[in-house]
Write a protein that holds these residues in place. Structure first.
Motif, PDB file in Angstrom:
ATOM      1  N   VAL A  60      -5.653  -4.848  19.271  1.00 23.85           N
ATOM      2  CA  VAL A  60      -5.424  -3.787  18.289  1.00 23.85           C
ATOM      3  C   VAL A  60      -6.659  -2.896  18.226  1.00 23.85           C
ATOM      4  CG1 VAL A  60      -4.943  -3.268  15.876  1.00 23.85           C
ATOM      5  CG2 VAL A  60      -3.868  -5.249  16.959  1.00 23.85           C
ATOM      6  N   ILE A  61      -6.497  -1.615  18.514  1.00 19.73           N
ATOM      7  CA  ILE A  61      -7.619  -0.667  18.539  1.00 19.73           C
ATOM      8  C   ILE A  61      -7.332   0.436  17.532  1.00 19.73           C
ATOM      9  CG2 ILE A  61      -9.036   0.844  19.959  1.00 19.73           C
ATOM     10  CD1 ILE A  61      -8.080  -0.654  22.409  1.00 19.73           C
ATOM     11  N   GLU A  62      -8.231   0.601  16.579  1.00 14.07           N
ATOM     12  CA  GLU A  62      -8.035   1.594  15.533  1.00 14.07           C
ATOM     13  C   GLU A  62      -8.839   2.853  15.830  1.00 14.07           C
ATOM     14  OE1 GLU A  62      -8.275   1.928  10.651  1.00 14.07           O
ATOM     15  OE2 GLU A  62      -9.359   0.347  11.684  1.00 14.07           O
ATOM     16  N   GLU A  63      -8.138   3.960  16.019  1.00 15.65           N
ATOM     17  CA  GLU A  63      -8.734   5.284  16.211  1.00 15.65           C
ATOM     18  C   GLU A  63      -9.890   5.279  17.212  1.00 15.65           C
ATOM     19  OE1 GLU A  63      -9.652   7.108  12.474  1.00 15.65           O
ATOM     20  OE2 GLU A  63      -7.669   6.728  11.638  1.00 15.65           O
ATOM     21  N   PRO A  64      -9.631   5.024  18.476  1.00 16.46           N
ATOM     22  CA  PRO A  64     -10.714   4.999  19.469  1.00 16.46           C
ATOM     23  C   PRO A  64     -11.334   6.363  19.718  1.00 16.46           C
ATOM     24  CG  PRO A  64      -8.584   4.903  20.556  1.00 16.46           C
ATOM     25  CD  PRO A  64      -8.314   4.767  19.083  1.00 16.46           C
ATOM     26  N   GLU A  65     -10.697   7.428  19.211  1.00 21.90           N
ATOM     27  CA  GLU A  65     -11.198   8.770  19.503  1.00 21.90           C
ATOM     28  C   GLU A  65     -12.453   9.139  18.735  1.00 21.90           C
ATOM     29  OE1 GLU A  65      -7.980   9.301  16.297  1.00 21.90           O
ATOM     30  OE2 GLU A  65      -8.287   8.110  18.096  1.00 21.90           O
ATOM     31  N   ALA A  66     -12.795   8.368  17.696  1.00 25.32           N
ATOM     32  CA  ALA A  66     -13.929   8.744  16.853  1.00 25.32           C
ATOM     33  C   ALA A  66     -15.220   8.797  17.672  1.00 25.32           C
ATOM     34  CB  ALA A  66     -14.079   7.744  15.704  1.00 25.32           C
ATOM     35  N   VAL A 118      -0.631  -4.027  23.368  1.00 27.89           N
ATOM     36  CA  VAL A 118      -1.698  -3.261  22.736  1.00 27.89           C
ATOM     37  C   VAL A 118      -1.105  -2.408  21.620  1.00 27.89           C
ATOM     38  CG1 VAL A 118      -3.515  -1.538  23.089  1.00 27.89           C
ATOM     39  CG2 VAL A 118      -2.989  -3.189  24.901  1.00 27.89           C
ATOM     40  N   PHE A 119      -1.806  -2.376  20.484  1.00 24.26           N
ATOM     41  CA  PHE A 119      -1.432  -1.519  19.360  1.00 24.26           C
ATOM     42  C   PHE A 119      -2.604  -0.591  19.092  1.00 24.26           C
ATOM     43  CE2 PHE A 119       0.649  -5.585  18.986  1.00 24.26           C
ATOM     44  CZ  PHE A 119       1.983  -5.244  18.781  1.00 24.26           C
ATOM     45  N   LEU A 120      -2.354   0.706  19.176  1.00 22.69           N
ATOM     46  CA  LEU A 120      -3.438   1.671  19.089  1.00 22.69           C
ATOM     47  C   LEU A 120      -3.062   2.745  18.079  1.00 22.69           C
ATOM     48  CD1 LEU A 120      -5.389   3.085  22.061  1.00 22.69           C
ATOM     49  CD2 LEU A 120      -4.295   4.688  20.530  1.00 22.69           C
ATOM     50  N   SER A 121      -3.903   2.932  17.066  1.00 26.49           N
ATOM     51  CA  SER A 121      -3.654   4.003  16.092  1.00 26.49           C
ATOM     52  C   SER A 121      -4.539   5.194  16.433  1.00 26.49           C
ATOM     53  CB  SER A 121      -3.941   3.525  14.667  1.00 26.49           C
ATOM     54  OG  SER A 121      -5.330   3.370  14.450  1.00 26.49           O
ATOM     55  N   THR A 122      -4.015   6.395  16.208  1.00 23.17           N
ATOM     56  CA  THR A 122      -4.789   7.568  16.601  1.00 23.17           C
ATOM     57  C   THR A 122      -4.288   8.816  15.891  1.00 23.17           C
ATOM     58  OG1 THR A 122      -5.530   8.877  18.506  1.00 23.17           O
ATOM     59  CG2 THR A 122      -3.268   8.107  18.549  1.00 23.17           C
ATOM     60  N   GLY A 125      -0.430   9.582  13.379  1.00 26.46           N
ATOM     61  CA  GLY A 125      -0.244  10.095  12.027  1.00 26.46           C
ATOM     62  C   GLY A 125      -1.447  10.871  11.546  1.00 26.46           C
ATOM     63  N   GLU A 126      -1.190  11.747  10.597  1.00 20.19           N
ATOM     64  CA  GLU A 126      -2.267  12.527  10.006  1.00 20.19           C
ATOM     65  C   GLU A 126      -3.168  11.630   9.160  1.00 20.19           C
ATOM     66  OE1 GLU A 126      -0.509  14.856   6.461  1.00 20.19           O
ATOM     67  OE2 GLU A 126       1.232  14.248   7.643  1.00 20.19           O
ATOM     68  N   ASN A 127      -4.315  12.147   8.737  1.00 19.00           N
ATOM     69  CA  ASN A 127      -5.212  11.389   7.869  1.00 19.00           C
ATOM     70  C   ASN A 127      -4.503  11.011   6.572  1.00 19.00           C
ATOM     71  OD1 ASN A 127      -7.386  11.491   9.627  1.00 19.00           O
ATOM     72  ND2 ASN A 127      -8.160  13.409   8.774  1.00 19.00           N
ATOM     73  N   GLY A 128      -4.672   9.755   6.160  1.00 23.01           N
ATOM     74  CA  GLY A 128      -4.084   9.296   4.915  1.00 23.01           C
ATOM     75  C   GLY A 128      -2.625   8.915   5.005  1.00 23.01           C
ATOM     76  N   SER A 129      -2.058   8.918   6.220  1.00 23.68           N
ATOM     77  CA  SER A 129      -0.633   8.608   6.349  1.00 23.68           C
ATOM     78  C   SER A 129      -0.361   7.107   6.405  1.00 23.68           C
ATOM     79  CB  SER A 129      -0.054   9.285   7.600  1.00 23.68           C
ATOM     80  OG  SER A 129      -0.721   8.846   8.775  1.00 23.68           O
ATOM     81  N   GLY A 130      -1.396   6.289   6.631  1.00 25.43           N
ATOM     82  CA  GLY A 130      -1.189   4.844   6.576  1.00 25.43           C
ATOM     83  C   GLY A 130      -1.394   4.105   7.883  1.00 25.43           C
ATOM     84  N   LYS A 131      -2.038   4.728   8.864  1.00 25.47           N
ATOM     85  CA  LYS A 131      -2.245   4.053  10.149  1.00 25.47           C
ATOM     86  C   LYS A 131      -3.057   2.768   9.973  1.00 25.47           C
ATOM     87  CE  LYS A 131      -4.264   7.573  12.115  1.00 25.47           C
ATOM     88  NZ  LYS A 131      -4.248   8.494  10.970  1.00 25.47           N
ATOM     89  N   THR A 132      -4.146   2.857   9.215  1.00 24.31           N
ATOM     90  CA  THR A 132      -4.989   1.680   8.980  1.00 24.31           C
ATOM     91  C   THR A 132      -4.219   0.603   8.228  1.00 24.31           C
ATOM     92  OG1 THR A 132      -7.024   2.993   8.974  1.00 24.31           O
ATOM     93  CG2 THR A 132      -7.105   0.858   7.874  1.00 24.31           C
ATOM     94  N   ASN A 133      -3.425   1.004   7.242  1.00 25.90           N
ATOM     95  CA  ASN A 133      -2.652   0.035   6.465  1.00 25.90           C
ATOM     96  C   ASN A 133      -1.627  -0.689   7.334  1.00 25.90           C
ATOM     97  OD1 ASN A 133      -4.042   0.749   4.152  1.00 25.90           O
ATOM     98  ND2 ASN A 133      -2.507   2.220   3.477  1.00 25.90           N
ATOM     99  N   ALA A 134      -1.014   0.039   8.266  1.00 23.88           N
ATOM    100  CA  ALA A 134      -0.031  -0.583   9.156  1.00 23.88           C
ATOM    101  C   ALA A 134      -0.689  -1.643  10.038  1.00 23.88           C
ATOM    102  CB  ALA A 134       0.649   0.479  10.017  1.00 23.88           C
ATOM    103  N   LEU A 135      -1.848  -1.310  10.601  1.00 24.06           N
ATOM    104  CA  LEU A 135      -2.539  -2.285  11.445  1.00 24.06           C
ATOM    105  C   LEU A 135      -3.037  -3.463  10.617  1.00 24.06           C
ATOM    106  CD1 LEU A 135      -4.603  -0.082  13.933  1.00 24.06           C
ATOM    107  CD2 LEU A 135      -2.292  -0.985  14.153  1.00 24.06           C
ATOM    108  N   PHE A 136      -3.459  -3.202   9.382  1.00 26.22           N
ATOM    109  CA  PHE A 136      -3.928  -4.299   8.533  1.00 26.22           C
ATOM    110  C   PHE A 136      -2.774  -5.237   8.188  1.00 26.22           C
ATOM    111  CE2 PHE A 136      -5.180  -6.232   4.444  1.00 26.22           C
ATOM    112  CZ  PHE A 136      -6.353  -6.837   4.850  1.00 26.22           C
ATOM    113  N   ARG A 170       0.833  -1.204   0.000  1.00 26.76           N
ATOM    114  CA  ARG A 170       0.000   0.000   0.000  1.00 26.76           C
ATOM    115  C   ARG A 170       0.870   1.257   0.000  1.00 26.76           C
ATOM    116  NH1 ARG A 170      -5.342  -2.012   3.454  1.00 26.76           N
ATOM    117  NH2 ARG A 170      -5.890  -3.651   1.966  1.00 26.76           N
ATOM    118  N   ASN A 171       0.761   2.128   1.033  1.00 25.00           N
ATOM    119  CA  ASN A 171       1.579   3.339   0.933  1.00 25.00           C
ATOM    120  C   ASN A 171       2.930   3.207   1.631  1.00 25.00           C
ATOM    121  OD1 ASN A 171       0.334   3.287   3.425  1.00 25.00           O
ATOM    122  ND2 ASN A 171       0.026   5.485   3.556  1.00 25.00           N
ATOM    123  N   PHE A 172       3.323   1.968   1.963  1.00 26.56           N
ATOM    124  CA  PHE A 172       4.630   1.734   2.582  1.00 26.56           C
ATOM    125  C   PHE A 172       5.587   1.119   1.561  1.00 26.56           C
ATOM    126  CE2 PHE A 172       1.642   1.506   6.172  1.00 26.56           C
ATOM    127  CZ  PHE A 172       2.190   2.503   6.977  1.00 26.56           C
TER     128      PHE A 172
END
Length: 699
Positions: free
Chosen positions: A345-351, A372-376, A30-41, A12-14
């Protein structure tokens, strides 16, 4: 055991990235679109059993877009394990992934690569560039295969290793697939999903539909298998009650009448010979396992009114909290199994979750033994995270870089930074560039200057402006380094050169001169320290006001703005007249002393706030501030951004340029060539602040 690193090549973007992890909680920022979701995937591809089995059959769109052409390249994703002990739960994992060097380290790798036939054809074409290119051009995504290996010790992030083990795409030379180096590639194995406990809590966006969906609901996952824990007597009683209920409903006269009406209509329409037999019966499942799956949640937003209703009636934040709670309960159930490791693994719990709940959620899991791996992209979560447990994603012209901000910093230095990063200041972790300023005067006035003069905000430039309250420049700027966060950080501070001439003999100083001398000496010491601190570090640089921010603002020819605020400070015209005369004086020792007196009278912050109300497109930005802005952008701005600023300048009053018809016409005639327009602007408006900024950029 725990995961110590995640390495991603061409996914993907890596293009080539490495994440470093610690025990406990690890935060991916990371900012939006920087690849946080891709890294966790990528992590999930290796370890998450809840993913569909065919998910490893990737698509051509999964290849990194920075590759010139994906054909022939490999996607390689590896996780490195630490502390693979002889504990029973770790034995299989250690046997399959453990390195044969008596260490407690192991590696699990996923390859998505061309099949043997294609790799053989590439090898046989060595020496014939045209044939090699033809083989590559003919590759289809269906020619690819996914495999897992254990014990691989090759670093595919290294270009040399990649060329040797995958292929040299510049020279079209490829290795023999029949002579695989098992030590490098690893030994083929089946997925290791059964050996670890992995729970994934996805980004919370459309939770209500997920809670109601049979396949996605975490409630259904918790209810599965529950029937085995219910006693035989209770199970039999429930089955009997459901059967009786089905019979009762089916025998209702109203139901029979509908059934009879449908049957009669069919008879009239197609006759008795071809008419199917119709009946209506209640079909609630009597099997306990199926019946449990019909259970649903009733919810309320709080305990105050005690109301409980359908999920659709719940606030989005409340639904998100319920979803998280169900997933965490699922995770706790999995902990009861004797697995080699537990991963959450928790993806963007702040939403849609309140600030205080974000912090509570994070801090509660920070004390858990599970990794724990947490993207935010939440500044509130990042403000309580440890920088030693962060991976920060930076996006620069579609290329992603991964930073570990604590690299080579000792625990004391990390602690100082962490104590200072509150929710406001932690925005610097997400910015494309950073401006560190002394205090509230710069914090208030610089954003207003940029917006009014250049027509664009610091946020649009991706710059985070942080007030340091006259301290900690060295500590915070330590984050920006080639080994840590590879983004540019500009320090804006005062050199504090005396605004009045000082006598050679300091014993002749009066109280005012002594104050000026002390400030000047402090400024020299400050500059010496900062220059030494920034030396040999291309990512940080200090920029100095010759005197102070307020004085240098006037030196930049902004007396008019300063005079305009006098009516907001004084009621008496005599005071206004006197102060105006001092501000309009030609000597810096006079107007400098007066602006500093006003700042002392009403406060630097309040004076800056008053001046922002008078700032316009005709105001000048002090040159050292523009220098700092250019540096924090990495001396790069997208042409579209520069073009937008040029157009803004041309439709607003400009102090150094009155006749704008010629450049305006050029812009109208060449609107499709923005680079030519930018060049024309600098040619026609050479003395403008924007032209000065453009001159600092690498274009």
């Amino acid at each position: 055991m725990y995961i110590s690193s995640l390495r991603i090549r061409n996914f993907r973007n890596f293009l080539s990235s490495k994440f470093m992890f610690k025990k406990g909680v690890n935060t991916v920022l990371g900012e939006n679109g920087s690849g946080k979701t891709n890294a966790l995937f990528a992590l999930r591809l290796l370890l998450d059993e809840s993913l569909p089995r065919n998910i490893t059959k990737l698509r051509d769109s999964d290849f990194c877009r920075n590759l010139d052409d994906w054909k022939g390249h490999w996607i390689v994703i590896s996780v490195d394990f630490e502390e693979l002990s002889s504990h029973e739960g770790c034995q299989i994992l250690k046997h399959d992934t453990g390195h044969m060097d008596n260490s407690e380290k192991g590696t699990l790798t996923f390859y998505f690569r061309p099949c043997l036939r294609v790799r053989q054809a590439l090898f046989e074409a060595n020496g014939n560039a045209d044939l090699s290119q033809q083989v590559i051009d003919d590759i289809k995504i269906d020619d690819y295969e996914p495999i897992f290996t254990g014990r691989a010790n090759a670093d595919f992030l290294c270009d040399k290793a990649y060329s040797e083990l995958v292929g040299d795409f510049d020279n079209l030379v490829f290795p023999d697939p029949n002579n695989q180096d098992f030590k490098a590639y690893g030994v083929k194995l089946s997925p290791l999903h059964e050996e670890v406990s992995f729970t994934f809590v996805k980004a919370l966006r459309d939770v209500v539909s997920d809670l109601k969906n049979y396949r996605n609901s975490p409630l259904i996952a918790l209810l599965k298998g529950l029937e085995s824990e219910i006693s035989d007597e209770d199970s039999e009683n429930i089955t009997t009650l459901v059967s009786d209920l089905n019979n009762t409903i089916s025998e209702l006269d109203e139901i029979k009448q509908v059934s009879s009406g449908i049957q009669n209509t069919l008879h009239k329409t197609v006759g008795y010979t071809f008419s199917p037999i119709i009946d209506i019966e209640s079909s609630l499942p009597s099997e306990l396992d199926k019946l449990l799956q019909k259970l649903s949640l009733t919810v309320g937003d709080n305990y105050v009114d005690g109301y409980s209703g359908d999920l659709n009636e719940l606030s989005l934040g409340g639904a998100n909290l319920i979803y998280v709670a169900l997933k965490l309960l699922e995770y706790e159930r999995k902990q009861e199994a004797d697995k080699a490791a537990q991963f959450l693994v928790i993806e963007e719990p702040e939403a849609h979750i309140h600030t205080h709940i974000q912090k509570t959620l994070f801090e509660n899991h920070a004390i858990n033994k599970t990794q724990v791996f947490l993207s935010t992209h939440s500044t509130h979560i990042s403000s309580v995270a440890k920088i030693s447990e962060m991976n920060i994603l930076g996006l620069d012209e579609s290329k992603v870089d991964v930073f570990q901000p604590a690299t080579n910093l000792n625990p004391i230095e990390c602690g100082r930074i962490e104590r200072y990063l509150n929710a406001t200041r932690s925005t610097l972790l997400f910015a494309k560039g950073v401006l560190l300023v002394e205090g509230e005067a710069e914090l208030i006035l610089i954003p207003a200057l940029v917006k009014k003069v250049l027509g664009i905000s610091l946020d649009e430039l991706g710059i985070s402006l942080i007030s340091m309250d006259s301290a900690f420049f060295e500590h915070i700027s330590n984050l920006f380094h080639s080994n840590r966060i590879r983004k540019h950080c500009a320090i804006i501070t005062d050199f504090d050169t005396s605004i009045t001439k000082l006598p050679a003999d300091k014993t002749k100083d009066n109280e005012y001169l002594r104050s000026c001398r002390n400030s000047q000496e402090s400024g020299v010491i400050r500059k010496r320290k900062l220059d030494e601190h920034t030396k040999d570090n291309p990512y940080i640089e200090a920029f100095y006001a010759q005197h102070t921010f307020e004085v240098d603002f006037l030196i930049a020819d902004n007396v008019v703005e300063a005079v305009e605020v006098l009516e907001s400070i004084y009621n008496k015209k005599a005071y206004i007249k006197k102060s105006k005369a001092l501000l309009e004086d030609k000597g810096v020792d006079v107007y400098g002393k007066e602006i500093l007196r006003l700042a002392d009278k009403v406060g630097k912050g309040w004076l800056s706030l008053l001046i922002t109300e008078c700032v316009s497109s005709e105001t000048y930005i002090p040159k050292y501030v523009i220098d700092a802005i250019a540096f924090s952008c990495g001396n790069k701005l997208a042409p579209q951004v520069i073009y937008k600023m040029c157009k803004y300048r041309l439709i607003n009053p400009m102090p150094a340029f009155k006749d704008k018809d010629k450049p305006k016409q050029f812009f109208a005639d060449n609107k499709d060539d923005i680079n030519a327009c930018i060049v024309e602007f600098t040619k026609q408006c050479p003395d403008d602040d924007l032209s000065y900024l453009i001159g600092l950029l690498d274009r």
